[in-house]
Design a protein around this motif. Structure first.
Motif, PDB file in Angstrom:
ATOM      1  N   ILE A 196       0.856  -1.189   0.000  1.00 25.59           N
ATOM      2  CA  ILE A 196       0.000   0.000   0.000  1.00 25.59           C
ATOM      3  C   ILE A 196       0.893   1.240   0.000  1.00 25.59           C
ATOM      4  N   THR A 197       0.549   2.220  -0.853  1.00 26.00           N
ATOM      5  CA  THR A 197       1.323   3.452  -0.953  1.00 26.00           C
ATOM      6  C   THR A 197       0.496   4.629  -0.452  1.00 26.00           C
ATOM      7  N   LYS A 198       1.106   5.429   0.428  1.00 25.15           N
ATOM      8  CA  LYS A 198       0.463   6.629   0.968  1.00 25.15           C
ATOM      9  C   LYS A 198       1.501   7.734   1.068  1.00 25.15           C
ATOM     10  N   GLU A 199       1.028   8.966   0.964  1.00 28.28           N
ATOM     11  CA  GLU A 199       1.915  10.104   1.129  1.00 28.28           C
ATOM     12  C   GLU A 199       2.104  10.386   2.618  1.00 28.28           C
ATOM     13  N   GLU A 200       3.355  10.593   3.023  1.00 31.26           N
ATOM     14  CA  GLU A 200       3.700  10.884   4.412  1.00 31.26           C
ATOM     15  C   GLU A 200       4.715  12.024   4.437  1.00 31.26           C
ATOM     16  N   THR A 201       4.784  12.729   5.562  1.00 31.51           N
ATOM     17  CA  THR A 201       5.756  13.808   5.740  1.00 31.51           C
ATOM     18  C   THR A 201       6.568  13.554   7.004  1.00 31.51           C
ATOM     19  N   PHE A 202       7.880  13.744   6.879  1.00 30.63           N
ATOM     20  CA  PHE A 202       8.803  13.555   7.989  1.00 30.63           C
ATOM     21  C   PHE A 202       9.564  14.854   8.234  1.00 30.63           C
ATOM     22  N   ALA A 203       9.781  15.179   9.499  1.00 35.39           N
ATOM     23  CA  ALA A 203      10.572  16.349   9.875  1.00 35.39           C
ATOM     24  C   ALA A 203      12.036  15.923   9.903  1.00 35.39           C
ATOM     25  N   ILE A 204      12.861  16.589   9.088  1.00 40.60           N
ATOM     26  CA  ILE A 204      14.273  16.226   8.960  1.00 40.60           C
ATOM     27  C   ILE A 204      15.144  17.409   9.358  1.00 40.60           C
ATOM     28  N   THR A 205      16.209  17.113  10.085  1.00 38.38           N
ATOM     29  CA  THR A 205      17.186  18.120  10.475  1.00 38.38           C
ATOM     30  C   THR A 205      18.529  17.795   9.822  1.00 38.38           C
ATOM     31  N   PHE A 206      19.118  18.790   9.176  1.00 39.85           N
ATOM     32  CA  PHE A 206      20.480  18.661   8.668  1.00 39.85           C
ATOM     33  C   PHE A 206      21.404  18.904   9.855  1.00 39.85           C
ATOM     34  N   GLU A 207      22.173  17.875  10.248  1.00 37.09           N
ATOM     35  CA  GLU A 207      22.998  17.953  11.461  1.00 37.09           C
ATOM     36  C   GLU A 207      24.392  18.524  11.221  1.00 37.09           C
ATOM     37  N   GLY A 208      24.816  18.567   9.958  1.00 36.27           N
ATOM     38  CA  GLY A 208      26.120  19.125   9.662  1.00 36.27           C
ATOM     39  C   GLY A 208      26.857  18.329   8.606  1.00 36.27           C
ATOM     40  N   GLN A 209      28.028  18.854   8.244  1.00 37.54           N
ATOM     41  CA  GLN A 209      28.808  18.255   7.168  1.00 37.54           C
ATOM     42  C   GLN A 209      30.282  18.447   7.467  1.00 37.54           C
ATOM     43  N   GLY A 210      31.115  17.465   7.088  1.00 33.63           N
ATOM     44  CA  GLY A 210      32.550  17.592   7.290  1.00 33.63           C
ATOM     45  C   GLY A 210      33.291  16.422   6.679  1.00 33.63           C
ATOM     46  N   LYS A 211      34.604  16.441   6.841  1.00 37.28           N
ATOM     47  CA  LYS A 211      35.444  15.363   6.302  1.00 37.28           C
ATOM     48  C   LYS A 211      35.884  14.448   7.429  1.00 37.28           C
ATOM     49  N   ASP A 212      35.859  13.130   7.146  1.00 44.31           N
ATOM     50  CA  ASP A 212      36.351  12.171   8.122  1.00 44.31           C
ATOM     51  C   ASP A 212      37.880  12.145   8.072  1.00 44.31           C
ATOM     52  N   PRO A 213      38.545  11.369   8.949  1.00 50.90           N
ATOM     53  CA  PRO A 213      40.021  11.366   8.981  1.00 50.90           C
ATOM     54  C   PRO A 213      40.684  10.897   7.683  1.00 50.90           C
ATOM     55  N   TRP A 214      39.933  10.270   6.780  1.00 51.57           N
ATOM     56  CA  TRP A 214      40.472   9.763   5.528  1.00 51.57           C
ATOM     57  C   TRP A 214      40.133  10.680   4.352  1.00 51.57           C
ATOM     58  N   GLY A 215      39.541  11.838   4.656  1.00 49.86           N
ATOM     59  CA  GLY A 215      39.246  12.825   3.620  1.00 49.86           C
ATOM     60  C   GLY A 215      37.918  12.655   2.913  1.00 49.86           C
TER      61      GLY A 215
END
Length: 177
Positions: free
Chosen positions: A110-129
């Motif tokens: 079954i398909t239904k439309e749903e909405t989710f609240a999303i937060t962008f927590e941040g962005q960066g590089k890990d120790p391997w680039g």
């Protein structure tokens, strides 16, 4: 930034859920296998395209008997409906780093439309680039909307299993080269 493709890092991501039990407590669990195709500029998610797949058989409530019952025809019937999918259709910025992500959820055929609240927590590089981005989210769906109606009446009134499921997502994604 520009739009690029991102892959979920499953070792640093989770999909969890909770549902009322006996109208007095909550049972929690998770889905341990999932993947997504994400095309996005993390600094402007309104243009993102998200296709999410969850292996329903990977359900884990820390109780094997309950997990097997949830996989059965009483609930998810994983032999016939092995995957829960989400495909985004609209993303609206609601505040700094906050978005409402709307799309089609397909569960139990079954398909239904749903909405989710999303937060962008941040962005960066890990120790391997490698470029990483973090997101968290929450939403509620009604299991009855997806034909998941198994229940039992309680002698004190009410039902064994609540209809509302709360989904919580914590995602770490890696930018594809």
């Amino acid at each position: 930034m520009t739009v690029s493709n991102w892959t979920i890092d499953p070792t640093h991501s989770s999909i969890e859920f909770s549902v009322k039990h006996m109208m007095i407590a909550k049972v929690k669990g998770s889905f341990n296998k999932f993947s997504a195709n994400i095309s996005a500029d993390p600094l402007d998610l309104t243009t993102a395209e998200i296709d999410f797949d969850v292996d329903v058989a990977s359900i884990d409530t820390r109780n094997a008997d309950r997990d097997n019952h949830l996989r059965s025809a009483d609930f998810f019937h994983v032999e016939h409906n092995p995957t829960l999918t989400f495909k985004s259709s609209k993303i609206v910025k609601t505040d700094e780093d906050e978005y409402d992500v709307t799309g089609n959820v397909t569960l139990n055929g079954i398909t239904k439309e749903e909405t989710f609240a999303i937060t962008f927590e941040g962005q960066g590089k890990d120790p391997w680039g490698n470029e990483k981005a973090g997101f968290s989210g929450k939403g509620k769906i009604k299991r009855s909307d997806y034909g998941l109606t198994y229940n039992a009446a309680l002698e004190t009134g009410g039902v064994l299993i609540g209809d509302q499921i709360t989904l919580t997502l914590d995602i770490e994604a890696a930018k594809e080269a």
